[in-house]
Design a protein around this motif. Structure first.
Motif, PDB file in Angstrom:
ATOM      1  N   TYR A   1       0.840  -1.200   0.000  1.00  0.00           N
ATOM      2  CA  TYR A   1       0.000   0.000   0.000  1.00  0.00           C
ATOM      3  C   TYR A   1       0.874   1.249   0.000  1.00  0.00           C
ATOM      4  O   TYR A   1       1.921   1.297   0.657  1.00  0.00           O
ATOM      5  N   ALA A   2       0.416   2.256  -0.730  1.00  0.00           N
ATOM      6  CA  ALA A   2       1.027   3.584  -0.686  1.00  0.00           C
ATOM      7  C   ALA A   2      -0.022   4.553  -0.149  1.00  0.00           C
ATOM      8  O   ALA A   2      -1.224   4.419  -0.455  1.00  0.00           O
ATOM      9  N   PHE A   3       0.407   5.512   0.663  1.00  0.00           N
ATOM     10  CA  PHE A   3      -0.516   6.457   1.274  1.00  0.00           C
ATOM     11  C   PHE A   3      -0.038   7.892   1.085  1.00  0.00           C
ATOM     12  O   PHE A   3       1.164   8.186   1.197  1.00  0.00           O
ATOM     13  N   ASP A   4      -0.981   8.785   0.787  1.00  0.00           N
ATOM     14  CA  ASP A   4      -0.762  10.223   0.910  1.00  0.00           C
ATOM     15  C   ASP A   4      -1.395  10.630   2.226  1.00  0.00           C
ATOM     16  O   ASP A   4      -2.533  10.230   2.520  1.00  0.00           O
ATOM     17  N   TYR A   5      -0.692  11.425   3.005  1.00  0.00           N
ATOM     18  CA  TYR A   5      -1.250  11.769   4.315  1.00  0.00           C
ATOM     19  C   TYR A   5      -0.849  13.171   4.751  1.00  0.00           C
ATOM     20  O   TYR A   5       0.140  13.750   4.259  1.00  0.00           O
ATOM     21  N   VAL A   6      -1.651  13.692   5.681  1.00  0.00           N
ATOM     22  CA  VAL A   6      -1.374  14.970   6.325  1.00  0.00           C
ATOM     23  C   VAL A   6      -1.196  14.699   7.805  1.00  0.00           C
ATOM     24  O   VAL A   6      -2.027  14.019   8.415  1.00  0.00           O
ATOM     25  N   GLU A   7      -0.126  15.198   8.377  1.00  0.00           N
ATOM     26  CA  GLU A   7       0.161  15.025   9.803  1.00  0.00           C
ATOM     27  C   GLU A   7       0.060  16.379  10.484  1.00  0.00           C
ATOM     28  O   GLU A   7       0.682  17.345  10.047  1.00  0.00           O
ATOM     29  N   LEU A   8      -0.732  16.441  11.553  1.00  0.00           N
ATOM     30  CA  LEU A   8      -0.897  17.694  12.291  1.00  0.00           C
ATOM     31  C   LEU A   8      -0.591  17.450  13.756  1.00  0.00           C
ATOM     32  O   LEU A   8      -1.231  16.612  14.407  1.00  0.00           O
ATOM     33  N   SER A   9       0.400  18.175  14.288  1.00  0.00           N
ATOM     34  CA  SER A   9       0.787  18.021  15.692  1.00  0.00           C
ATOM     35  C   SER A   9      -0.247  18.677  16.596  1.00  0.00           C
ATOM     36  O   SER A   9      -0.651  19.825  16.377  1.00  0.00           O
ATOM     37  N   ALA A  10      -0.665  17.957  17.616  1.00  0.00           N
ATOM     38  CA  ALA A  10      -1.631  18.511  18.569  1.00  0.00           C
ATOM     39  C   ALA A  10      -1.045  19.682  19.342  1.00  0.00           C
ATOM     40  O   ALA A  10      -1.746  20.640  19.681  1.00  0.00           O
ATOM     41  N   ASP A  11       0.250  19.630  19.615  1.00  0.00           N
ATOM     42  CA  ASP A  11       0.884  20.718  20.372  1.00  0.00           C
ATOM     43  C   ASP A  11       0.825  22.043  19.633  1.00  0.00           C
ATOM     44  O   ASP A  11       0.899  23.113  20.262  1.00  0.00           O
ATOM     45  N   SER A  12       0.716  22.026  18.312  1.00  0.00           N
ATOM     46  CA  SER A  12       0.644  23.274  17.546  1.00  0.00           C
ATOM     47  C   SER A  12      -0.637  24.045  17.824  1.00  0.00           C
ATOM     48  O   SER A  12      -0.763  25.213  17.453  1.00  0.00           O
ATOM     49  N   LEU A  13      -1.572  23.380  18.466  1.00  0.00           N
ATOM     50  CA  LEU A  13      -2.865  24.012  18.769  1.00  0.00           C
ATOM     51  C   LEU A  13      -3.013  24.289  20.255  1.00  0.00           C
ATOM     52  O   LEU A  13      -4.119  24.487  20.755  1.00  0.00           O
ATOM     53  N   ALA A  14      -1.894  24.307  20.972  1.00  0.00           N
ATOM     54  CA  ALA A  14      -1.938  24.505  22.426  1.00  0.00           C
ATOM     55  C   ALA A  14      -2.561  25.838  22.810  1.00  0.00           C
ATOM     56  O   ALA A  14      -3.379  25.917  23.743  1.00  0.00           O
ATOM     57  N   ALA A  15      -2.188  26.905  22.112  1.00  0.00           N
ATOM     58  CA  ALA A  15      -2.713  28.238  22.457  1.00  0.00           C
ATOM     59  C   ALA A  15      -4.224  28.279  22.263  1.00  0.00           C
ATOM     60  O   ALA A  15      -4.961  28.816  23.116  1.00  0.00           O
ATOM     61  N   GLU A  16      -4.680  27.734  21.153  1.00  0.00           N
ATOM     62  CA  GLU A  16      -6.121  27.730  20.881  1.00  0.00           C
ATOM     63  C   GLU A  16      -6.867  26.899  21.919  1.00  0.00           C
ATOM     64  O   GLU A  16      -7.958  27.273  22.376  1.00  0.00           O
ATOM     65  N   ALA A  17      -6.307  25.756  22.310  1.00  0.00           N
ATOM     66  CA  ALA A  17      -6.950  24.912  23.312  1.00  0.00           C
ATOM     67  C   ALA A  17      -6.950  25.583  24.677  1.00  0.00           C
ATOM     68  O   ALA A  17      -7.943  25.536  25.418  1.00  0.00           O
ATOM     69  N   THR A  18      -5.828  26.239  25.034  1.00  0.00           N
ATOM     70  CA  THR A  18      -5.728  26.903  26.334  1.00  0.00           C
ATOM     71  C   THR A  18      -6.754  28.013  26.449  1.00  0.00           C
ATOM     72  O   THR A  18      -7.362  28.217  27.511  1.00  0.00           O
ATOM     73  N   ALA A  19      -6.970  28.730  25.348  1.00  0.00           N
ATOM     74  CA  ALA A  19      -7.929  29.836  25.361  1.00  0.00           C
ATOM     75  C   ALA A  19      -9.353  29.346  25.582  1.00  0.00           C
ATOM     76  O   ALA A  19     -10.224  30.109  26.014  1.00  0.00           O
ATOM     77  N   ALA A  20      -9.574  28.058  25.322  1.00  0.00           N
ATOM     78  CA  ALA A  20     -10.940  27.518  25.451  1.00  0.00           C
ATOM     79  C   ALA A  20     -11.179  26.808  26.772  1.00  0.00           C
ATOM     80  O   ALA A  20     -12.249  26.235  26.982  1.00  0.00           O
ATOM     81  N   VAL A  21     -10.174  26.828  27.686  1.00  0.00           N
ATOM     82  CA  VAL A  21     -10.334  26.122  28.966  1.00  0.00           C
ATOM     83  C   VAL A  21     -11.550  26.658  29.713  1.00  0.00           C
ATOM     84  O   VAL A  21     -11.698  27.874  29.883  1.00  0.00           O
ATOM     85  N   PRO A  22     -12.457  25.808  30.196  1.00  0.00           N
ATOM     86  CA  PRO A  22     -13.652  26.278  30.915  1.00  0.00           C
ATOM     87  C   PRO A  22     -13.305  26.770  32.312  1.00  0.00           C
ATOM     88  O   PRO A  22     -12.214  26.509  32.832  1.00  0.00           O
ATOM     89  N   ALA A  23     -14.238  27.452  32.919  1.00  0.00           N
ATOM     90  CA  ALA A  23     -14.071  27.925  34.294  1.00  0.00           C
ATOM     91  C   ALA A  23     -14.013  26.728  35.240  1.00  0.00           C
ATOM     92  O   ALA A  23     -14.321  25.592  34.860  1.00  0.00           O
TER      93      ALA A  23
END
Length: 612
Positions: A204-226
């Motif tokens: 099998y051959a695959f084309d793929y996109v890899e996205l690091s979760a850590d690259s979205l740390a700022a966006e996730a931190t901004a969404a932390v609930p109270a």
């Protein structure tokens, strides 16, 4: 016949002459109606418990008992006919054999099985195939276990050993003949071997996109609930997910230990606490039976898959005897020493645990700080170990008390006194809120990564509504250029994993990339069509997310087949061919009809009526 000749007859059966037109004549003193009813009841009883083929056919208006029920053409002897009575008798006996072996005589295709038995048994005998008495008896005893069980089972099935063995011999003889015939196709077809190998070695051959979760740390931190909402999220976690926030169980204890070895001595201890029994040999055997699994593993043990014997894990008593004779008196004295300390403690006498241990030349360890079970279980420290940890964290051992028995570790006798223990507990939320927040952010990062990649699939086709049963299996298709265009427009980069098998191992010294690990673990990719795009998924460690397109599927190079694979797949192909031949030819009504002209009378009745 004179009255004198009738004197021993039952008087009720003596009848008087009667007119020729009297259809029913009852014995003297019996009414005709009651006599007729008795005759009918007797007939009903006989036909219920012993129905012959002739009676069945008489009342069913079917073929007579001696008419041909089965017809077939013998290759050398011409047409063969089997009367209905003979066929039915064998059918009943055949069902009884199955009843004895399986506990049930129900067979879905009983009639055809009996026809096959008659046909192939005749061919077997004609070919000189047989079953010896020895083979027959060995087979029966192997399945039944004993002669007594065999007789009980045949009796329960309503047959005799002789009838059972005659039918079983037919079955075995016919089956042996079929096996010999089927063996003619047991040579593996090279094309089938190649097909099996290629099915196991797709590339099998695959084309793929890899996205690091850590690259979205700022966006996730901004969404932390109270805090309150974060606690509600925590409370909704499953118990296994919550357990990682619990504190560890901790304990501190004092231990006395005596190192075990061929030269170990404890003269003062043994002199103070002599054994009650003078039979050292018996005591040594009892000691061995209690602790062989700890003390006497077999250093020369090597697993043998063909002859697995768990008893070989350990040295037998004969080989451990000398060491048991050394260890047992010290173990018994240590047990008595513990009992003495506990008895004096119960009398409120002062017992200096460590000091008394040292007086008998025990090693001592005073652990003033709390330690976890994992720390207490370490085997590299004398006085610690797995079994010591089990004792320390046993709820039945109370703080301030001495374990009432010696703990036998791999290399030491250990006496334990528990000082303090803290059970595992769930802290107050305020104590773990910071950890919970970090975990929430990490989880959110992974969710954001998957969401962003999953949005790319929406540009490759019309996504079904969530209420659509096929929504979860939606896999849009895209060629290489379209997939690359969509990915690049979103600011991501397409990477290619070239053709290789799923289980291709890394080269020596080569580090395995996270993407390679994901592609090997994502089993769904290997059942997808070429060009289809799988649902975006996170890696198992939640650190990355992947969007994968199946770029190509091809057969592996046949030259990679190993001699061992050739042998294994050849055997599999041959076995498959034999099984297919037996099912498709030797057990097929159509093939048997074509080859031998086989026909059963019952098949006429089961034919579909002609169209008007």
């Amino acid at each position: 016949m004179s009255k004198e000749e009738l004197k021993d007859e039952d008087p009720a059966q003596v009848t008087q002459p009667h007119p020729e037109d009297e259809v029913i004549h009852a014995p003297k003193g019996t009414k005709k109606g009651r006599f007729l009813l008795g005759v009918l009841l007797a007939f009903l009883t006989l036909t219920t418990f012993s129905i012959s083929g002739e009676i069945v056919q008489f009342f069913s208006c079917g073929p007579s008992a001696r008419s041909a029920y089965m017809v077939w053409n013998h290759p050398t002897e011409g047409q063969k006919q089997v009367p209905y009575a003979d066929f039915l008798l064998l059918q009943r006996q055949y069902a009884k054999v199955w009843d004895v072996f399986t506990g049930s005589s129900n067979r879905q295709n009983l009639e055809q099985e009996v026809a096959e038995l008659i046909l192939f048994d005749a061919l077997a005998q004609n070919a000189g195939v047989g079953i010896t008495n020895k083979e027959l008896s060995e087979m029966i005893l192997a399945r039944m276990g004993s002669q007594e069980v065999y007789q009980q089972l045949t009796k329960r099935a309503g047959t005799t050993p002789k009838e059972f063995e005659e039918t079983l011999r037919k079955i075995l003889r016919a089956d042996r003949y079929r096996a010999l015939i089927a063996s003619s196709v047991s040579i593996a077809d090279p094309a089938e071997v190649e097909k099996l190998w290629k099915a196991r070695h797709q590339e099998y051959a695959f084309d793929y996109v890899e996205l690091s979760a850590d690259s979205l740390a700022a966006e996730a931190t901004a969404a932390v609930p109270a805090s309150d909402a974060l606690k509600a999220w925590f409370d909704a976690l499953s118990e296994p997910e919550k357990n990682k926030y619990k504190t560890q169980e901790m304990a501190k204890a004092q231990v006395l230990f005596k190192t075990i070895g061929p030269q170990m001595k404890a003269e003062e201890l043994v002199a103070k606490y002599p054994p009650a029994s003078l039979d050292l040999e018996a005591r040594a055997k009892t000691y061995y039976d209690g602790f062989y699994y700890v003390r006497f593993p077999n250093p020369d043990f090597k697993p043998d898959p063909k002859n697995f014997d768990p008893s070989q894990f350990y040295l037998p008593f004969e080989k451990a005897r000398e060491q048991c004779l050394v260890e047992e008196p010290i173990y018994t004295a240590a047990e008595a020493f513990i009992a003495d300390m506990i008895a004096r403690t119960d009398k409120n006498e002062t017992v200096d645990f460590l000091m008394e241990g040292q007086s008998y030349r025990f090693g001592v360890r005073n652990q003033p700080e709390m330690m976890s079970r994992a720390d207490w279980s370490k085997e590299g420290v004398e006085g610690w170990g797995r079994y010591v940890a089990d004792v320390i964290f046993d709820p039945n051992l109370k703080p301030g008390t001495i374990q009432p028995h010696v703990v036998v570790e791999k290399n030491a006798f250990v006496i334990v006194k528990l000082i303090e223990r803290q059970d595992a507990r769930m802290p107050e939320f305020s104590e773990i809120e910071a950890r919970v927040r970090e975990d929430w952010i990490k989880k959110k990062q992974g969710e954001l990564a998957v969401t962003k990649l999953e949005a790319l699939r929406d540009k490759l086709g019309a996504r079904p509504a969530d209420t659509d049963p096929g929504a979860a299996l939606w896999r849009p298709e895209a060629d290489e250029a379209t997939f690359a265009k969509v990915v690049q427009e979103a600011g991501f980069q397409v990477q290619r994993r070239d053709f290789q098998e799923r289980t291709t191992p890394p080269k020596p010294g080569e580090a395995v990339a996270p993407a390679q690990t994901f592609l090997q673990q994502a089993g769904a990719l290997y059942s997808m069509k070429e060009g289809s795009v799988a649902k975006a998924e996170p890696s198992r460690d939640q650190t990355k997310a992947y969007l994968v397109r199946v770029a190509g599927i091809r057969d592996a190079d046949l030259s990679k087949m190993t001699p061992l694979e050739l042998q294994s797949l050849g055997q599999q192909a041959a076995q498959t061919a034999v099984t297919d031949f037996r099912t498709r030819v030797l057990a097929s009504r159509e093939e048997l009809t074509k080859a031998f002209g086989l026909h059963l009378k019952s098949w006429d009745a089961k034919q579909e009526p002609a169209a008007p």
